[in-house]
Design an enzyme around this catalytic site. Structure first.
Site, PDB file in Angstrom:
ATOM      1  N   CYS A   2       0.824  -1.051   0.095  1.00 48.55           N
ATOM      2  CA  CYS A   2       0.304   0.205   0.096  1.00 48.55           C
ATOM      3  C   CYS A   2       0.910   1.217   0.056  1.00 48.55           C
ATOM      4  CB  CYS A   2      -1.529   0.119   1.138  1.00 48.55           C
ATOM      5  SG  CYS A   2      -2.494  -1.592   1.542  1.00 48.55           S
ATOM      6  N   GLY A  32      -1.464   0.560  -4.627  1.00 46.33           N
ATOM      7  CA  GLY A  32      -2.394   0.389  -4.099  1.00 46.33           C
ATOM      8  C   GLY A  32      -3.572   0.774  -5.497  1.00 46.33           C
ATOM      9  N   ASN A 106       1.320   0.098   6.018  1.00 46.01           N
ATOM     10  CA  ASN A 106       1.413  -0.726   5.231  1.00 46.01           C
ATOM     11  C   ASN A 106       1.649  -1.623   5.244  1.00 46.01           C
ATOM     12  OD1 ASN A 106       3.286  -1.197   2.288  1.00 46.01           O
ATOM     13  ND2 ASN A 106       4.911  -0.156   2.674  1.00 46.01           N
ATOM     14  N   GLY A 107       1.608  -2.677   4.543  1.00 46.28           N
ATOM     15  CA  GLY A 107       3.180  -4.515   4.823  1.00 46.28           C
ATOM     16  C   GLY A 107       1.795  -5.374   5.304  1.00 46.28           C
ATOM     17  N   TYR A 242      10.083  -4.361  -8.072  1.00 47.09           N
ATOM     18  CA  TYR A 242       9.497  -4.210  -9.267  1.00 47.09           C
ATOM     19  C   TYR A 242       8.000  -3.034  -7.853  1.00 47.09           C
ATOM     20  CZ  TYR A 242       4.218  -4.442 -10.549  1.00 47.09           C
ATOM     21  OH  TYR A 242       2.780  -4.044 -10.986  1.00 47.09           O
TER      22      TYR A 242
END
Length: 439
Positions: A2, A32, A106-107, A242
């Site tokens: 995210c 996201g 985020n995670g 990526y």
């Protein structure tokens, strides 16, 4: 995976906090695409909250500028909780003891279900099935003690939180997910990537928050605390391969240069005759440049990307990914026809996207397709924030190299070996997480 944002307005200035937060969030859109949300603590202590399913500019298209003291924002790529449920959109907000709490994460928390069960047995009530809400409950239960929380949830998180009139930003002790702080006279800005902060000419300095650190901003004062220590870090190598933008720098590596170096090392292994090099846009572009320059072969844009489409990897299902590919990549027959092509991409996860891309190139009469991947085979699911939930979904786990070559319908297939990937981050190779590549 995210994108998270935290903004603290230090003094009155012409830039309102909603516009700043939205701009940073839009710069993190690649992290996201399922939902987006912003909450703002206004000067009257009321909390403005707006969340919706879709892209940042779609969600906030009808929102006029709103000012305030503190804002946090989130763009979601789900790894936990229902994908298309607006309840799981973040920030998650609570009103508790006459003040507001809000969180954006985020995670991924691997032991979230176990913790949730314990908390529910103790009387906690949850409004979502997101792992993020577990962290918020523990924060309240343990009275904001990050050292105690980290004993229960050691990883994987970078988080921004609003607690009454405080803005907090922190990162787990292993450093799985990046987090940055931009400093200026007008604002403090936290974001998942430094490139999202770089856009503002008023920023004086950007620093990467160290693993196990929490930054707390209250009454215009900022301070940090060390709440946990790890013997070594576990930076996510896939952030460099990526997820992150090429103009970002994280874990002390410039993303574009990292990807280009992976392409160079891939080229040094080449044993086929190649006429042209074609990147899979945009994920394979930097590696293709390194590959092309090393072999002294022309780089050609045989596939043109429609930049109004999303990232196929982070689409929520395989049907969406296939539709995205056909709507996103358009071949140039005059470039492809009768050529021996080195097709370069960053990775193969499920294989569906790659197969569709190769089918498009075959339809335009390529003479040969030699598929080159600038990372090792992904054979393990990620528990730390990437949507690879089962081994069965990972095509390199189900097929050997020759089986995969036939499935993809290419003339040859090569991955970047693990030892070469580690050489690219040589001085820091022991501080990265490679679990997705390890059997």
């Amino acid at each position: 995976m995210c994108g998270i944002v935290g903004v603290y307005k230090r003094k009155q200035n012409p830039n309102n906090i909603f516009d700043i937060t939205k701009k940073v969030l839009f710069s993190l859109q690649h992290r996201g695409q399922e939902s987006a949300g912003i909450c703002i603590l206004k000067e009257d202590k009321d909390l403005f909250v707006y969340k919706g399913l879709g892209l940042v500019n779609q969600v906030f298209s009808n929102i006029t500028s709103i000012d305030g003291k503190i804002a946090i924002g989130h763009t979601r790529y789900s790894t936990s909780g229902s994908k298309a449920n607006i309840r799981n959109a973040q920030p998650i907000t609570y009103y508790y003891k006459n003040s507001w709490l809000a969180i954006a994460h985020n995670g991924n928390i691997p032991n979230a279900d176990e913790i949730r069960k314990i908390l529910e047995e103790e009387g906690s009530i949850f409004s979502t099935n997101s792992d993020t809400e577990v962290f918020l409950h523990l924060y309240v239960k343990l009275k904001g003690s990050f050292s105690e929380i980290s004993k229960i949830i050691p990883y994987a998180y970078s988080i921004v939180m609003l607690d009454n009139n405080k803005l907090l930003a922190f990162r787990d002790a292993y450093g799985y997910r990046p987090l940055f702080l931009g400093i200026s006279e007008e604002f403090y800005i936290f974001a998942s990537e430094n490139s999202a902060i770089n856009q503002f000419d008023f920023i004086d300095e950007i620093i990467e928050i160290n693993p196990g650190e929490v930054y707390i901003i209250e009454n215009n004062e900022i301070y940090k605390e060390k709440f946990a220590i790890s013997e070594k870090y576990r930076f996510c190598i896939f952030e460099l391969i990526y997820f992150s933008r090429p103009d970002s720098k994280l874990f002390n590596y410039q993303v574009y240069k990292f990807r280009k170096e992976c392409g160079k090392r891939l080229a040094l292994l080449e044993d086929k005759e190649i006429d042209i090099v074609i990147p899979v846009p945009d994920s394979g572009l930097a590696s293709a440049i390194g590959y092309s320059q090393t072999l002294n072969k022309p780089l050609e844009l045989g596939l043109i990307r429609n930049h109004y489409s999303g990232r196929s990897f982070i689409q929520p299902d395989n049907i969406s990914r296939k539709e995205t590919i056909r709507n996103k990549l358009f071949p140039i027959r005059e470039v492809i026809e009768n050529k021996r092509i080195a097709l370069i991409d960053d990775s193969i996860v499920r294989g569906n996207t790659s197969k569709e891309i190769i089918k498009i190139i075959r339809e335009n009469n390529a003479k040969e397709i030699h598929f080159r991947i600038a990372s090792p085979p992904i054979v393990n699911p990620c528990l730390y924030g990437i949507d690879m939930p089962t081994k069965e979904e990972l095509i390199a786990n189900r097929m050997n190299l020759e089986e995969l070559r036939k499935f993809l319908n290419v003339d040859s297939l090569r991955y970047l070996p693990m030892e070469h990937l580690k050489d690219v981050v040589s001085e820091n190779k022991d501080n990265f997480c490679y679990e997705c590549f390890l059997n």
